[in-house]
Scaffold this active site. Structure first.
Site, PDB file in Angstrom:
ATOM      1  CG  ASN A 171      -1.661   1.053   1.432  1.00 19.90           C
ATOM      2  OD1 ASN A 171      -1.472   2.788   0.528  1.00 19.90           O
ATOM      3  ND2 ASN A 171      -2.282   1.503   2.694  1.00 19.90           N
ATOM      4  CB  VAL A 172       1.665   3.299  -2.569  1.00 19.18           C
ATOM      5  CG1 VAL A 172       2.499   2.575  -3.449  1.00 19.18           C
ATOM      6  CG2 VAL A 172       0.117   4.137  -2.913  1.00 19.18           C
ATOM      7  CB  SER A 180      -3.653  13.792 -13.799  1.00 22.21           C
ATOM      8  OG  SER A 180      -4.786  14.158 -15.635  1.00 22.21           O
ATOM      9  CE1 TYR A 201      -7.475  11.084 -10.877  1.00 26.05           C
ATOM     10  CE2 TYR A 201      -7.131  12.292 -12.914  1.00 26.05           C
ATOM     11  CZ  TYR A 201      -6.839  11.548 -12.326  1.00 26.05           C
ATOM     12  OH  TYR A 201      -5.737  11.365 -13.389  1.00 26.05           O
ATOM     13  CB  SER A 254      -4.844  14.464  -5.853  1.00 22.55           C
ATOM     14  OG  SER A 254      -5.651  13.756  -7.148  1.00 22.55           O
ATOM     15  CE  LYS A 255      -3.396  11.312 -10.146  1.00 21.47           C
ATOM     16  NZ  LYS A 255      -2.106  10.813 -10.697  1.00 21.47           N
ATOM     17  CB  ILE A 272      -5.018   6.706 -21.226  1.00 18.42           C
ATOM     18  CG1 ILE A 272      -3.906   7.618 -21.069  1.00 18.42           C
ATOM     19  CG2 ILE A 272      -4.038   5.184 -21.814  1.00 18.42           C
ATOM     20  CD1 ILE A 272      -3.137   8.057 -22.250  1.00 18.42           C
TER      21      ILE A 272
END
Length: 254
Positions: free
Chosen positions: A63-64, A141, A154, A157-158, A187
């Site tokens: 778990n990173v 991203s 999201y 965080s990015k 993608i």
């Protein structure tokens, strides 16, 4: 002789399409690659598709967002092959698509933990175990340089990962360690498909078609196209590039 011949590389989020495509190219160019991920079955399946010798490929379940598990994947890689040359912090989750007034707090916290804390810990514990002249690559991203309604976690965080990258780039520069962000657009993979399923509900039309219309090149990217940028940043071919955001988004940010 490959352009990353003999280099030791760690890829978090290694079982996903971009992590796997990057691992494939790095292995082809002579690197040793450690794939890190949360799901052991996915890691084993990913490793089998690479069909690489065990001397050059390994997997570690971790778990990173957890300090001890980050130390584990760093230390086990070093114990196996020696100090790290390339650290590709790629693990990430997308969260939900909801207005901020309805956004689930537990989802927001989970996105921050994996996307931001995961890269913070990778840098904190990875840097002391890296060779001078190495390379750290962090996946942000298109949403790291722009924003859309409904994806506050999201996007936050990015954006934050770009700030983290710029700070670490200046701190690591005396050791000639380069730190850069790769920022993909949409993608063609399962990660994006799940996002577009939720997007379809929000925009009232097919989410994939909707995005293709706003991408100047008119299509989604392929994992292999992002992997080629990762290979460039991992290799000495990018020896004078640090502190930068490398867009791979079909012109979506323009």
């Amino acid at each position: 002789m490959g352009i990353v011949d003999g280099k030791v590389c760690v890829i978090t989020g290694g079982a996903g399409s971009i992590g796997l495509a990057s691992a494939s190219l790095l292995l082809q160019e002579g690197a040793r690659v450690m794939l890190v991920g949360r799901n052991e079955e996915n890691l084993v399946r990913a490793a089998k598709t690479l069909n690489a010798k065990s001397d050059f490929l390994g997997t570690i379940k971790a778990n990173v967002a957890d300090t001890q598990e980050t130390q584990k994947y760093i230390n086990q890689t070093v114990a196996r092959w020696g100090k790290i040359d390339v650290l590709f912090s790629h693990a990430g989750i997308s969260g939900a698509i909801k207005p901020i007034t309805e956004y689930p707090e537990e989802v927001f916290d989970a996105v921050m933990a994996i996307n931001i804390r995961g890269s913070f810990l990778a840098c904190k514990y990875g840097l002391p175990q890296m060779n001078d002249g190495g390379s750290i690559i962090i996946t942000s991203s298109i949403m790291g340089v722009t924003a859309d309604p409904g994806v506050c976690a999201y996007v936050t965080s990015k954006h934050a990962l770009i700030g983290l990258m710029r700070t670490v780039a200046k701190e690591a520069a005396p050791r000639k360690i380069r730190v850069n962000v790769v920022a993909p657009g949409p993608i063609d993979n399962s990660f994006q498909s799940k996002i577009e399923e939720r997007l379809t509900e929000v925009v009232g039309e097919d989410g994939t078609d909707f995005l293709n219309r706003v991408i100047p090149l008119g299509r989604h990217g392929r994992a292999e196209e992002i992997a080629r940028m990762v290979l460039f940043l991992a290799s000495d071919q990018s020896s004078f590039s640090t502190g930068s955001v490398f867009m791979a988004d079909g012109g979506m940010n323009v």
